[in-house]
Motif scaffolding. Sequence first.
Motif, PDB file in Angstrom:
ATOM      1  N   THR A 141      97.855 139.477  -7.142  1.00  0.00           N
ATOM      2  CA  THR A 141      97.797 138.032  -7.385  1.00  0.00           C
ATOM      3  C   THR A 141      98.495 137.281  -6.246  1.00  0.00           C
ATOM      4  N   THR A 142      98.236 135.988  -6.210  1.00  0.00           N
ATOM      5  CA  THR A 142      98.819 135.127  -5.176  1.00  0.00           C
ATOM      6  C   THR A 142      99.391 133.880  -5.838  1.00  0.00           C
ATOM      7  N   ALA A 143     100.399 133.294  -5.203  1.00  0.00           N
ATOM      8  CA  ALA A 143     101.002 132.053  -5.704  1.00  0.00           C
ATOM      9  C   ALA A 143     101.838 131.441  -4.588  1.00  0.00           C
ATOM     10  N   ALA A 144     102.074 130.147  -4.690  1.00  0.00           N
ATOM     11  CA  ALA A 144     102.900 129.463  -3.690  1.00  0.00           C
ATOM     12  C   ALA A 144     104.381 129.789  -3.878  1.00  0.00           C
ATOM     13  N   CYS A 193      93.470 137.983  -6.353  1.00  0.00           N
ATOM     14  CA  CYS A 193      93.130 136.834  -7.201  1.00  0.00           C
ATOM     15  C   CYS A 193      93.806 135.561  -6.699  1.00  0.00           C
ATOM     16  N   PHE A 194      93.029 134.493  -6.653  1.00  0.00           N
ATOM     17  CA  PHE A 194      93.525 133.174  -6.284  1.00  0.00           C
ATOM     18  C   PHE A 194      93.336 132.234  -7.469  1.00  0.00           C
ATOM     19  N   GLY A 195      94.249 131.259  -7.580  1.00  0.00           N
ATOM     20  CA  GLY A 195      94.206 130.336  -8.709  1.00  0.00           C
ATOM     21  C   GLY A 195      93.538 129.015  -8.363  1.00  0.00           C
ATOM     22  N   THR A 196      93.197 128.284  -9.404  1.00  0.00           N
ATOM     23  CA  THR A 196      92.767 126.892  -9.285  1.00  0.00           C
ATOM     24  C   THR A 196      93.737 126.090 -10.153  1.00  0.00           C
ATOM     25  N   GLY A 197      93.460 124.795 -10.358  1.00  0.00           N
ATOM     26  CA  GLY A 197      94.380 123.982 -11.152  1.00  0.00           C
ATOM     27  C   GLY A 197      95.762 123.991 -10.519  1.00  0.00           C
ATOM     28  N   TRP A 198      96.774 124.344 -11.318  1.00  0.00           N
ATOM     29  CA  TRP A 198      98.146 124.447 -10.796  1.00  0.00           C
ATOM     30  C   TRP A 198      98.546 125.911 -10.608  1.00  0.00           C
ATOM     31  N   GLY A 199      97.571 126.777 -10.533  1.00  0.00           N
ATOM     32  CA  GLY A 199      97.833 128.171 -10.207  1.00  0.00           C
ATOM     33  C   GLY A 199      97.568 129.123 -11.361  1.00  0.00           C
ATOM     34  N   LEU A 200      97.584 130.404 -11.044  1.00  0.00           N
ATOM     35  CA  LEU A 200      97.290 131.456 -12.027  1.00  0.00           C
ATOM     36  C   LEU A 200      98.316 131.440 -13.154  1.00  0.00           C
ATOM     37  N   PRO A 212     104.443 134.679  -0.975  1.00  0.00           N
ATOM     38  CA  PRO A 212     103.798 133.414  -0.637  1.00  0.00           C
ATOM     39  C   PRO A 212     103.693 133.217   0.875  1.00  0.00           C
ATOM     40  N   ILE A 213     102.754 132.392   1.281  1.00  0.00           N
ATOM     41  CA  ILE A 213     102.695 131.893   2.653  1.00  0.00           C
ATOM     42  C   ILE A 213     103.811 130.853   2.727  1.00  0.00           C
ATOM     43  N   ARG A 214     104.753 131.064   3.625  1.00  0.00           N
ATOM     44  CA  ARG A 214     105.938 130.198   3.636  1.00  0.00           C
ATOM     45  C   ARG A 214     105.780 129.048   4.611  1.00  0.00           C
ATOM     46  N   TYR A 227     107.937 122.877   1.346  1.00  0.00           N
ATOM     47  CA  TYR A 227     106.611 122.519   0.817  1.00  0.00           C
ATOM     48  C   TYR A 227     105.546 123.479   1.354  1.00  0.00           C
ATOM     49  N   ASN A 228     104.845 124.161   0.447  1.00  0.00           N
ATOM     50  CA  ASN A 228     103.827 125.142   0.889  1.00  0.00           C
ATOM     51  C   ASN A 228     102.634 125.166  -0.057  1.00  0.00           C
ATOM     52  N   HIS A 229     102.312 124.033  -0.657  1.00  0.00           N
ATOM     53  CA  HIS A 229     101.243 123.991  -1.660  1.00  0.00           C
ATOM     54  C   HIS A 229      99.891 123.777  -0.983  1.00  0.00           C
ATOM     55  N   LEU A 230      99.287 124.882  -0.613  1.00  0.00           N
ATOM     56  CA  LEU A 230      98.021 124.849   0.125  1.00  0.00           C
ATOM     57  C   LEU A 230      96.843 124.724  -0.830  1.00  0.00           C
ATOM     58  N   SER A 231      95.730 124.215  -0.303  1.00  0.00           N
ATOM     59  CA  SER A 231      94.497 124.304  -1.090  1.00  0.00           C
ATOM     60  C   SER A 231      94.160 125.783  -1.211  1.00  0.00           C
ATOM     61  N   VAL A 232      93.424 126.107  -2.242  1.00  0.00           N
ATOM     62  CA  VAL A 232      93.085 127.519  -2.442  1.00  0.00           C
ATOM     63  C   VAL A 232      92.214 128.026  -1.296  1.00  0.00           C
ATOM     64  N   ARG A 233      91.410 127.152  -0.719  1.00  0.00           N
ATOM     65  CA  ARG A 233      90.538 127.562   0.394  1.00  0.00           C
ATOM     66  C   ARG A 233      91.380 127.940   1.617  1.00  0.00           C
ATOM     67  N   ALA A 234      92.375 127.095   1.926  1.00  0.00           N
ATOM     68  CA  ALA A 234      93.244 127.379   3.074  1.00  0.00           C
ATOM     69  C   ALA A 234      94.063 128.634   2.806  1.00  0.00           C
ATOM     70  N   ALA A 235      94.609 128.736   1.593  1.00  0.00           N
ATOM     71  CA  ALA A 235      95.448 129.903   1.261  1.00  0.00           C
ATOM     72  C   ALA A 235      94.641 131.193   1.382  1.00  0.00           C
ATOM     73  N   ALA A 236      93.405 131.184   0.886  1.00  0.00           N
ATOM     74  CA  ALA A 236      92.587 132.407   0.927  1.00  0.00           C
ATOM     75  C   ALA A 236      92.357 132.837   2.378  1.00  0.00           C
TER      76      ALA A 236
HETATM   77  N1  SAM Z   1      92.499 122.572  -6.763  1.00  0.00           N
HETATM   78  C1  SAM Z   1      93.579 123.045  -6.012  1.00  0.00           C
HETATM   79  C2  SAM Z   1      93.315 123.022  -4.516  1.00  0.00           C
HETATM   80  O1  SAM Z   1      92.625 123.868  -3.949  1.00  0.00           O
HETATM   81  O2  SAM Z   1      93.853 122.156  -3.880  1.00  0.00           O
HETATM   82  C3  SAM Z   1      93.960 124.437  -6.458  1.00  0.00           C
HETATM   83  C4  SAM Z   1      95.406 124.637  -6.268  1.00  0.00           C
HETATM   84  S1  SAM Z   1      95.848 126.304  -6.725  1.00  0.00           S
HETATM   85  C5  SAM Z   1      97.513 126.067  -7.314  1.00  0.00           C
HETATM   86  C6  SAM Z   1      96.019 127.004  -5.162  1.00  0.00           C
HETATM   87  C7  SAM Z   1      95.969 128.537  -5.134  1.00  0.00           C
HETATM   88  O3  SAM Z   1      95.985 128.897  -3.756  1.00  0.00           O
HETATM   89  C8  SAM Z   1      97.143 129.216  -5.795  1.00  0.00           C
HETATM   90  O4  SAM Z   1      96.906 129.544  -7.133  1.00  0.00           O
HETATM   91  C9  SAM Z   1      97.269 130.466  -4.932  1.00  0.00           C
HETATM   92  O5  SAM Z   1      96.285 131.411  -5.305  1.00  0.00           O
HETATM   93  C10 SAM Z   1      96.916 129.938  -3.554  1.00  0.00           C
HETATM   94  N2  SAM Z   1      98.067 129.373  -2.810  1.00  0.00           N
HETATM   95  C11 SAM Z   1      98.360 128.064  -2.582  1.00  0.00           C
HETATM   96  N3  SAM Z   1      99.451 127.966  -1.810  1.00  0.00           N
HETATM   97  C12 SAM Z   1      99.859 129.226  -1.530  1.00  0.00           C
HETATM   98  C13 SAM Z   1     100.932 129.786  -0.761  1.00  0.00           C
HETATM   99  N4  SAM Z   1     101.816 129.024  -0.123  1.00  0.00           N
HETATM  100  N5  SAM Z   1     101.045 131.135  -0.709  1.00  0.00           N
HETATM  101  C14 SAM Z   1     100.139 131.932  -1.330  1.00  0.00           C
HETATM  102  N6  SAM Z   1      99.098 131.465  -2.060  1.00  0.00           N
HETATM  103  C15 SAM Z   1      98.966 130.127  -2.162  1.00  0.00           C
END
Ligand code: SAM
Length: 189
Positions: free
Chosen positions: A109-112, A139-146, A160-162, A169-178
Amino acid sequence: MRRIACALVHHPVLDRGGTVVTSAITNIDLHDISRSALSFGLTDFFVIHPVEAQRTLALRIRSHWVEGSGGKRIPDRMPALGAMRVVSSLRDAVEDLGEGAAHPVELWTTAARPGGASPLTFVEGRARIIGEGPPILVCFGTGWGLAPELHAQAAFQLEPIRSPRADGYNHLSVRAAAAIVFDRLLGVG
Ligand code: SAM
């Protein structure tokens, strides 16, 4: 080298308040993640959605680019969207990838935020992929994460990607994170 695939999970994911919900399909997620997955050598991209109408939407997008006019206009997208599989649950994705319930699949799994009973660095992840073993599903999440229940099923949670920012602050879009995760695990050069 082990077989490696990814999944975009729309349920169970969290909402802003931490409640487990089902999120909606986002067209651009399907495009961008399928292209990144193919570019980095993943064999499958599973789109997981429990709602039939949302799966139908994902299949229509796929069909437009694989059999329809989109693929004729931009043929480069055809193999990428062609590797996209639309399933109703994580269990279906695991059974599909493992070719039946009897075969194991290693779930990552992945998470920020860091977490999980078994954290895995990208360096460790690369080494595991090169070795022998069952297929890996990242696995990658949508919404606010898995949701925590999904992390609890995983063999490993990737680090996490730091961020270099002072506030972290490291809240990437799921597309960028993947794309970043695929490059760190599978990229060359
Ligand atoms: N709708 C939102 C979007 O794409 O902007 C979905 C946000 S969702 C929380 C983003 C997903 O991308 C997370 O569940 C995780 O799988 C991955 N992700 C985001 N930031 C990440 C990080 N810094 N490190 C690893 N995975 C990250």
